[in-house]
Structures are given as C-alpha cells and as structure tokens.
Design a protein around this motif. Structure first.
Motif, PDB file in Angstrom:
ATOM      1  N   UNK A  57      -7.378 -86.682 -37.274  1.00  0.00           N
ATOM      2  CA  UNK A  57      -6.894 -88.017 -36.912  1.00  0.00           C
ATOM      3  C   UNK A  57      -5.468 -87.985 -36.375  1.00  0.00           C
ATOM      4  N   UNK A  58      -4.805 -86.856 -36.484  1.00  0.00           N
ATOM      5  CA  UNK A  58      -3.448 -86.708 -35.945  1.00  0.00           C
ATOM      6  C   UNK A  58      -3.430 -85.895 -34.654  1.00  0.00           C
ATOM      7  N   UNK A  59      -4.603 -85.600 -34.137  1.00  0.00           N
ATOM      8  CA  UNK A  59      -4.710 -84.764 -32.935  1.00  0.00           C
ATOM      9  C   UNK A  59      -4.326 -85.544 -31.689  1.00  0.00           C
ATOM     10  N   UNK A  60      -4.139 -84.794 -30.623  1.00  0.00           N
ATOM     11  CA  UNK A  60      -3.858 -85.368 -29.309  1.00  0.00           C
ATOM     12  C   UNK A  60      -5.091 -85.110 -28.444  1.00  0.00           C
ATOM     13  N   UNK A  61      -5.789 -86.182 -28.107  1.00  0.00           N
ATOM     14  CA  UNK A  61      -7.042 -86.079 -27.355  1.00  0.00           C
ATOM     15  C   UNK A  61      -6.840 -85.362 -26.024  1.00  0.00           C
ATOM     16  N   UNK A  62      -5.835 -85.769 -25.255  1.00  0.00           N
ATOM     17  CA  UNK A  62      -5.608 -85.166 -23.933  1.00  0.00           C
ATOM     18  C   UNK A  62      -5.266 -83.681 -24.060  1.00  0.00           C
ATOM     19  N   UNK A  67      -7.141 -77.929 -23.737  1.00  0.00           N
ATOM     20  CA  UNK A  67      -7.497 -76.666 -24.391  1.00  0.00           C
ATOM     21  C   UNK A  67      -8.961 -76.324 -24.103  1.00  0.00           C
ATOM     22  N   UNK A  68      -9.817 -77.353 -24.066  1.00  0.00           N
ATOM     23  CA  UNK A  68     -11.236 -77.097 -23.797  1.00  0.00           C
ATOM     24  C   UNK A  68     -11.458 -76.507 -22.408  1.00  0.00           C
ATOM     25  N   UNK A  69     -10.506 -76.647 -21.528  1.00  0.00           N
ATOM     26  CA  UNK A  69     -10.637 -76.050 -20.188  1.00  0.00           C
ATOM     27  C   UNK A  69     -10.886 -74.543 -20.300  1.00  0.00           C
ATOM     28  N   UNK A  70     -10.360 -73.907 -21.350  1.00  0.00           N
ATOM     29  CA  UNK A  70     -10.598 -72.473 -21.570  1.00  0.00           C
ATOM     30  C   UNK A  70     -12.064 -72.201 -21.893  1.00  0.00           C
ATOM     31  N   UNK A  71     -12.739 -73.188 -22.446  1.00  0.00           N
ATOM     32  CA  UNK A  71     -14.101 -73.030 -22.944  1.00  0.00           C
ATOM     33  C   UNK A  71     -15.165 -73.356 -21.902  1.00  0.00           C
ATOM     34  N   UNK A  72     -14.783 -74.140 -20.896  1.00  0.00           N
ATOM     35  CA  UNK A  72     -15.753 -74.664 -19.918  1.00  0.00           C
ATOM     36  C   UNK A  72     -16.472 -73.587 -19.115  1.00  0.00           C
ATOM     37  N   UNK A  73     -15.897 -72.429 -18.963  1.00  0.00           N
ATOM     38  CA  UNK A  73     -16.604 -71.402 -18.195  1.00  0.00           C
ATOM     39  C   UNK A  73     -17.814 -70.868 -18.965  1.00  0.00           C
ATOM     40  N   UNK A  74     -17.821 -71.020 -20.280  1.00  0.00           N
ATOM     41  CA  UNK A  74     -18.928 -70.509 -21.091  1.00  0.00           C
ATOM     42  C   UNK A  74     -19.755 -71.597 -21.767  1.00  0.00           C
ATOM     43  N   UNK A 151      -8.336 -79.443 -30.106  1.00  0.00           N
ATOM     44  CA  UNK A 151      -9.618 -79.064 -29.515  1.00  0.00           C
ATOM     45  C   UNK A 151     -10.785 -79.571 -30.357  1.00  0.00           C
ATOM     46  N   UNK A 152     -10.704 -79.403 -31.653  1.00  0.00           N
ATOM     47  CA  UNK A 152     -11.791 -79.853 -32.530  1.00  0.00           C
ATOM     48  C   UNK A 152     -11.931 -81.368 -32.468  1.00  0.00           C
TER      49      UNK A 152
END
Length: 164
Positions: A57-62, A67-74, A151-152
């Motif tokens: 609940x303290x995360x930053x969505x953007x 960070x998920x950009x690293x994951x999108x290739x897989x 990211x989570x």
C-alpha cells in the motif's frame, strides 16, 4: 583605413535602432486532454495501491510499471495473453506455482508446492535461483527492496481483473 571606415559606418547605422527584441517569456500552457487523462489514471491507480495490504500500500504504481519493463520480454500479464519464455502472469496471485495453462515448467517448479502471494513473489524476485534452485528463470532478480515492492503492487493491480 577602409576597415575603420566600415566599422564606423556600421556603428553609426546601429545608432537609433531599437535593440534586438528578446523572446517573450514562455508561459506554461494548460495541460492537454491526454495529459489530464494520464494524470487522472495515475491518481486512480495510486489510490488503488493505497488499498493494497501492507507493505504494498506504500508502493509507487508508476515505478512498478517501469520495473515491469524488465519483465515484458519474457512475460505477459493480460487476460488471454500468451506465454513467452516465461508464463503469462495474469491472475498469478492465488494461483498454485507451475499451473499457468500451456507453459512447460522446469522440474523444480513442478515439484514446488505453494500458492503465489506477495511474500512468495518477494522471495522469488529477490533471487529466483536461490529461492527455488533448478528453475529455468534466467534472471538475476530485482535486488532493490523498494523496486520489488513497487513491482509486486503493480502486478497485484494489473495482473488481476478489477472488480468493477
């Protein structure tokens, strides 16, 4: 002598002329409709983040989206999205490890027995190889704790259907 004459001529020609106009101060323009929509969407997503369980609940969505950009290739996260080198992560939370339809998992993942939640994903993302030795995920991990949290939270929101 001629140079002096021309220099004096230019100097006299410049007398009485108004100075070169300077650029008018730039006033900020109103945000475009697209910028307003993006700001509203970002504020809405950040409000949804605030409703997540701690510490997400303290995360930053953007930041999580970046960070998920690293994951999108897989990985994909959309409903109906295909598997890539890694499985589609749509509805990953609450799903048993190794059960994404149509993905060929390593023996280590097939032998594991847990349900994906924030805590398991936190450990996995910190270092997939030490969390579950023998898995095939060729990714060193997200070492920064804040980036993992962001990211989570992003995955909790974007990989899970909204209940609207």
């Amino acid at each position: 002598m001629r140079r002096l004459f021309f220099a004096a001529l230019f100097a006299l020609a410049a007398c009485g002329q108004s100075p070169t106009p300077t650029a008018a101060p730039v006033t900020p323009s109103a945000p475009s409709e697209t910028e307003n929509e993006q700001a509203e969407e970002s504020a809405e997503m950040q409000a949804r983040v605030a409703a997540l369980p701690a510490p997400y609940n303290e995360a930053n969505y953007e930041a999580g989206r970046r960070v998920f950009a690293q994951c999108r290739s897989c990985h994909t996260i959309d409903a109906g999205g295909g598997n890539r080198v890694g499985p589609n992560l749509h509805n990953v939370f609450g799903r048993a490890i190794g059960t994404a339809p149509g993905f060929a998992y390593s023996q280590a993942v097939q032998d594991a027995d847990f349900i994906w939640d924030g805590a398991h994903l936190e450990q996995w993302l910190a270092n997939p190889q030490t969390f579950l030795a023998g898995n095939r995920m060729a990714f060193a991990g997200v070492r920064d704790e804040t980036q993992r949290r962001d990211l989570i939270a992003y995955l909790m929101l974007d990989s899970t259907p909204s209940e609207d």
